[in-house]
Design a protein around this motif. Structure first.
Motif, PDB file in Angstrom:
ATOM      1  N   UNK A 274      42.869  43.088  55.195  1.00 54.90           N
ATOM      2  CA  UNK A 274      41.496  42.998  54.693  1.00 54.90           C
ATOM      3  C   UNK A 274      41.452  43.153  53.180  1.00 54.90           C
ATOM      4  N   UNK A 275      42.239  44.086  52.652  1.00 52.26           N
ATOM      5  CA  UNK A 275      42.279  44.296  51.205  1.00 52.26           C
ATOM      6  C   UNK A 275      42.875  43.072  50.517  1.00 52.26           C
ATOM      7  N   UNK A 276      43.928  42.504  51.090  1.00 54.50           N
ATOM      8  CA  UNK A 276      44.523  41.300  50.511  1.00 54.50           C
ATOM      9  C   UNK A 276      43.521  40.147  50.495  1.00 54.50           C
ATOM     10  N   UNK A 277      42.717  40.044  51.543  1.00 54.13           N
ATOM     11  CA  UNK A 277      41.734  38.966  51.610  1.00 54.13           C
ATOM     12  C   UNK A 277      40.692  39.099  50.506  1.00 54.13           C
ATOM     13  N   UNK A 278      40.221  40.325  50.277  1.00 53.29           N
ATOM     14  CA  UNK A 278      39.209  40.542  49.237  1.00 53.29           C
ATOM     15  C   UNK A 278      39.813  40.305  47.855  1.00 53.29           C
ATOM     16  N   UNK A 279      41.028  40.808  47.639  1.00 56.93           N
ATOM     17  CA  UNK A 279      41.699  40.597  46.349  1.00 56.93           C
ATOM     18  C   UNK A 279      41.865  39.102  46.075  1.00 56.93           C
ATOM     19  N   UNK A 280      42.282  38.366  47.080  1.00 53.68           N
ATOM     20  CA  UNK A 280      42.462  36.929  46.906  1.00 53.68           C
ATOM     21  C   UNK A 280      41.159  36.212  46.603  1.00 53.68           C
ATOM     22  N   UNK A 281      40.097  36.607  47.285  1.00 50.32           N
ATOM     23  CA  UNK A 281      38.791  35.990  47.063  1.00 50.32           C
ATOM     24  C   UNK A 281      38.283  36.250  45.646  1.00 50.32           C
TER      25      UNK A 281
END
Length: 295
Positions: A274-281
């Motif tokens: 989830x953290x990786x997804x937000x960072x990527x976005x």
């Protein structure tokens, strides 16, 4: 051990006052006092002693602080280890971001991300800013400085430009300054709390020192409103002010301050899906809007 009591204990230890902890946690002063008293009663020892400059930790308080920090680190590692094994990005992700960046830039772009990641609950935290990852006030921090003292890791995702702006009505009353020696007679909107914007406030004061400060504001939103009302010239983020038809920029080719924009997270959190997804976005948004953010 009640983690909420520990969280309040840490806030008091770091602010060195019950009132300071209450402001940080956004709870009442009596609530902080009751919880500290309850924790000391539970442990059977005094954790704080009064000093001339506020509350200080006793020897037992310092030992307890070490254990609380160790507990927080262990909990973070356990959460990361378990969550990272899941294939799907899910859970709550807390993003600390400045109020203007949140309302005028990121939030209007969120809908596609939230639709594509319906198992992620994103919390946007603008107060306190920047929130502490170490104290678990946030999982990710977006700010115009590097990792500081929290041992965070991350990347520079863009550059954030700031310039001087005035209303069209103000600009119609007299020519706007083009050089530093032309600020005399101009009204300036300054920072009420320069410590919140140390580098920016210092830069602004150097440029405008021949002008007259007519108003000081505690937030960028208030400074924007004051500039639009024609009260004077204000330092504003370019990505906010440039899109406002009521504002004009002062000496756009000269008077601009640009800061690196960093996206940071705790080393034990970056592998969470989830953290990786937000960072990527957020990184993708900054890349697409790099010209707008720089100004």
């Amino acid at each position: 051990m009640d983690w909420e009591l520990c969280r309040i204990f840490v806030a008091v230890a770091e602010t060195r006052s019950l009132a300071g902890a209450a402001r940080r946690l956004r709870i009442s002063h009596p609530t902080v006092g009751r919880n500290v008293a309850a924790l000391e009663k539970q442990l059977g020892t005094r954790l704080f002693a009064r000093a001339n400059d506020g509350l200080s930790l006793t020897s037992q308080g310092r030992k307890f602080r070490e254990h609380v920090d160790a507990m927080a680190a262990a909990a973070l590692r356990a959460e990361a280890a378990v969550s990272a094994t899941g294939a799907q990005a899910r859970g709550v992700v807390k993003l600390s971001i400045g109020a203007s960046l949140a309302s005028d830039w990121l939030i209007p772009r969120l809908e596609p991300f939230l639709l594509a990641h319906d198992h992620i609950q994103l919390e946007i935290i603008t107060h306190p800013f920047p929130a502490s990852v170490r104290r678990r006030e946030a999982d990710i921090v977006l700010r115009p400085v590097d990792s500081g003292e929290e041992n965070l890791i991350g990347r520079r995702i863009g550059r954030l430009g700031t310039g001087f702006y005035a209303s069209r009505d103000y600009a119609a009353r007299r020519p706007l300054p083009q050089r530093r020696d032309e600020w005399k007679g101009h009204s300036v909107i300054g920072f009420a709390d320069p410590t919140s914007y140390v580098g920016l406030a210092r830069w602004s004061e150097v440029i405008t020192r021949q002008g007259t400060v007519v108003l000081r504001c505690s937030s960028r939103e208030e400074m924007l409103a004051a500039a639009k009302a024609g009260l004077g010239i204000s330092t504003l983020s370019c990505f906010v002010a440039a899109g406002d038809p009521d504002l004009v920029r002062v000496a756009p080719q000269k008077l601009v301050n640009v800061a690196d924009l960093w996206l940071l997270a705790h080393p034990d959190l970056v592998e969470l899906p989830a953290v990786r997804a937000v960072i990527g976005f957020v990184t993708d948004c900054a890349r697409e809007d790099r010209v707008r953010l720089r100004g």
